[in-house]
Design an enzyme around this catalytic site. Structure first.
Site, PDB file in Angstrom:
ATOM      1  N   ALA A  69       0.841  -1.197   0.000  1.00 13.21           N
ATOM      2  CA  ALA A  69       0.000   0.000   0.000  1.00 13.21           C
ATOM      3  C   ALA A  69       0.876   1.246   0.000  1.00 13.21           C
ATOM      4  CB  ALA A  69      -0.915  -0.054   1.210  1.00 13.21           C
ATOM      5  N   ARG A  70       1.165   1.761   1.188  1.00 13.09           N
ATOM      6  CA  ARG A  70       2.101   2.869   1.364  1.00 13.09           C
ATOM      7  C   ARG A  70       2.712   2.741   2.747  1.00 13.09           C
ATOM      8  NH1 ARG A  70       2.114   3.513  -3.141  1.00 13.09           N
ATOM      9  NH2 ARG A  70       1.908   5.388  -4.416  1.00 13.09           N
TER      10      ARG A  70
ATOM     11  N   ASP B 220       6.706  -3.943   0.444  1.00  5.22           N
ATOM     12  CA  ASP B 220       7.253  -3.246  -0.726  1.00  5.22           C
ATOM     13  C   ASP B 220       7.260  -1.736  -0.494  1.00  5.22           C
ATOM     14  OD1 ASP B 220       8.218  -3.109  -3.445  1.00  5.22           O
ATOM     15  OD2 ASP B 220       6.232  -2.371  -4.022  1.00  5.22           O
TER      16      ASP B 220
ATOM     17  N   GLU C  58      11.470   5.860   2.640  1.00  9.25           N
ATOM     18  CA  GLU C  58      11.867   5.284   1.355  1.00  9.25           C
ATOM     19  C   GLU C  58      12.974   6.105   0.714  1.00  9.25           C
ATOM     20  OE1 GLU C  58       8.551   4.439  -1.244  1.00  9.25           O
ATOM     21  OE2 GLU C  58       7.706   3.020   0.179  1.00  9.25           O
TER      22      GLU C  58
ATOM     23  N   HIS D 122       9.784  -0.555  -3.154  1.00 16.75           N
ATOM     24  CA  HIS D 122       8.615   0.010  -3.857  1.00 16.75           C
ATOM     25  C   HIS D 122       8.664  -0.309  -5.363  1.00 16.75           C
ATOM     26  CE1 HIS D 122       5.449   3.451  -3.492  1.00 16.75           C
ATOM     27  NE2 HIS D 122       5.087   2.567  -4.415  1.00 16.75           N
ATOM     28  N   ILE D 123       8.805  -1.616  -5.640  1.00 12.49           N
ATOM     29  CA  ILE D 123       8.903  -2.045  -7.051  1.00 12.49           C
ATOM     30  C   ILE D 123       7.594  -2.647  -7.562  1.00 12.49           C
ATOM     31  CG2 ILE D 123      11.403  -2.426  -7.073  1.00 12.49           C
ATOM     32  CD1 ILE D 123      10.814  -5.457  -6.620  1.00 12.49           C
ATOM     33  N   GLY D 124       6.512  -2.460  -6.787  1.00 10.12           N
ATOM     34  CA  GLY D 124       5.240  -3.080  -7.161  1.00 10.12           C
ATOM     35  C   GLY D 124       4.876  -2.899  -8.630  1.00 10.12           C
ATOM     36  N   ALA D 125       4.985  -1.684  -9.127  1.00  7.69           N
ATOM     37  CA  ALA D 125       4.540  -1.408 -10.509  1.00  7.69           C
ATOM     38  C   ALA D 125       5.671  -1.567 -11.522  1.00  7.69           C
ATOM     39  CB  ALA D 125       3.970   0.012 -10.588  1.00  7.69           C
TER      40      ALA D 125
HETATM   41  C1  3PG Z   1       1.236   3.227  -7.401  1.00  9.90           C
HETATM   42  O1  3PG Z   1       0.813   4.004  -6.552  1.00  9.90           O
HETATM   43  O2  3PG Z   1       0.854   3.249  -8.592  1.00  9.90           O
HETATM   44  C2  3PG Z   1       2.221   2.157  -6.995  1.00  9.90           C
HETATM   45  O3  3PG Z   1       2.492   2.214  -5.630  1.00  9.90           O
HETATM   46  C3  3PG Z   1       3.483   2.312  -7.786  1.00  9.90           C
HETATM   47  O4  3PG Z   1       4.043   3.537  -7.522  1.00  9.90           O
HETATM   48  P1  3PG Z   1       5.150   4.136  -8.482  1.00  9.90           P
HETATM   49  O5  3PG Z   1       4.503   4.433  -9.792  1.00  9.90           O
HETATM   50  O6  3PG Z   1       5.592   5.373  -7.777  1.00  9.90           O
HETATM   51  O7  3PG Z   1       6.232   3.104  -8.608  1.00  9.90           O
END
Ligand code: 3PG
Length: 310
Positions: free
Chosen positions: A231-232, A257, A262, A281-284
């Protein structure tokens, strides 16, 4: 158009924007640098890692358009943007697929102790007898925040043979029925925490979700349960989580993540624990998602330029 790209987006998209527009790229700049660069800009493209506050936007009298190349808006002063009639568009869908897959990867990896197994095997340790794990199949997956990303995690869980339940901030019988059609059961946050073997957190960071998961909520979780958050930072109390992960008979492991602190050089307090997976924070961050976000950003720019004759 005069564009400031304040976060790294797909390089092909940057190239295409540069061909048609006046583009400045300055990724993850601090406030002073952003203030200096935004002065004559009409468009700002950003992701997490930069603070787009009132002071920054206040430097840009010509700013008309904000594009969040992803989902979260916790680093943007939305109220300022609205009150100054700056158009805001998010591109949440492509990244959601990637975030959901990473949540699932974390659950699988935690359940099978993959990181521990890998680290020790590289040192010549063959600890097969200590590496008996758990199946996800047949377990209960609980989603805190069954929105765009959370419901995708739920669908992956369903496909994996899990029993899936989740909660949302604004439940209604209609939403419950829609979820049920897809095999996801909508319930209270308390029941999610108390019932799930795997709890995955997917709420945006805002006043109502800051420190949503702290000691009392973690204490509701089952002994041996796993927690993942994509999430965050600030939604889960990291100190409270540390306590639950080190207390005997409490949580089995966690995957994070997103973090309270950060950026380069920041080390999570959870980094000391072996039963935790930490990612930056590599989710996306999949090629596929970033490429799709890039091409949607191009389309948004073209429509905006046309509408405004820029
Ligand atoms: C988002 O909020 O879309 C995801 O947490 C990915 O964030 P980012 O685009 O900053 O990597």
């Amino acid at each position: 158009m005069k564009i400031l790209i304040a976060s790294s987006i797909d390089s092909e998209a940057i190239k295409q924007l540069q061909e048609k527009h006046d583009v400045i790229c300055a990724f993850n700049a601090d406030e002073a640098k952003l203030k200096a660069l935004i002065v004559d800009r009409e468009v700002l493209i950003f992701r997490s890692g930069v603070q787009i506050n009132a002071a920054v936007m206040g430097q840009a009298p010509q700013l008309k358009f904000l594009v969040r190349a992803g989902s979260g808006l916790d680093n943007l002063d939305v109220e300022y943007a609205q009150s100054h009639e700056i158009k805001l568009v998010r591109v949440p869908q492509p990244g959601a697929k990637a975030v959901a897959e990473l949540a699932f990867a974390m659950m699988l990896s935690l359940s099978r102790q993959m990181i521990r197994a890998d680290v020790l095997l590289r040192k010549g340790r063959w600890i097969k007898s200590e590496l008996t794990g758990f199946l996800l199949t047949g377990k209960t997956l609980g989603i805190i925040g069954m929105g765009n990303i959370g419901s995708r995690v739920g669908h992956l869980g369903k496909a994996w043979g899990m029993d899936v339940l989740g909660c949302v901030e604004h439940p209604s019988p209609e939403r419950a029925a829609a979820f049920l059609e897809k095999g996801l059961r909508l319930t209270s946050c308390e029941e999610v925490l108390e019932t799930a073997d795997y709890v995955s957190i997917h709420v945006p960071l805002k006043d109502s979700t800051r420190n949503l998961i702290k000691s009392p909520e973690l204490a509701r979780m089952k002994p041996g349960a796993y927690l993942t958050t994509l999430a965050r930072g600030g939604v889960v109390d990291e100190q409270a989580l540390y306590h639950e992960l080190t207390a005997k008979g409490r949580l089995a492991g966690a995957g994070l993540d997103v973090h309270l602190q950060e950026g380069e050089g920041k080390i999570s307090p959870l980094a000391k624990l072996e039963n935790v997976i930490l990612t930056p924070h590599i989710g996306a961050m999949t090629i596929d998602s970033q490429r799709e976000i890039g091409s949607r950003v191009i389309n948004l720019m073209e429509s905006f330029a046309k509408e405004n004759e820029l």
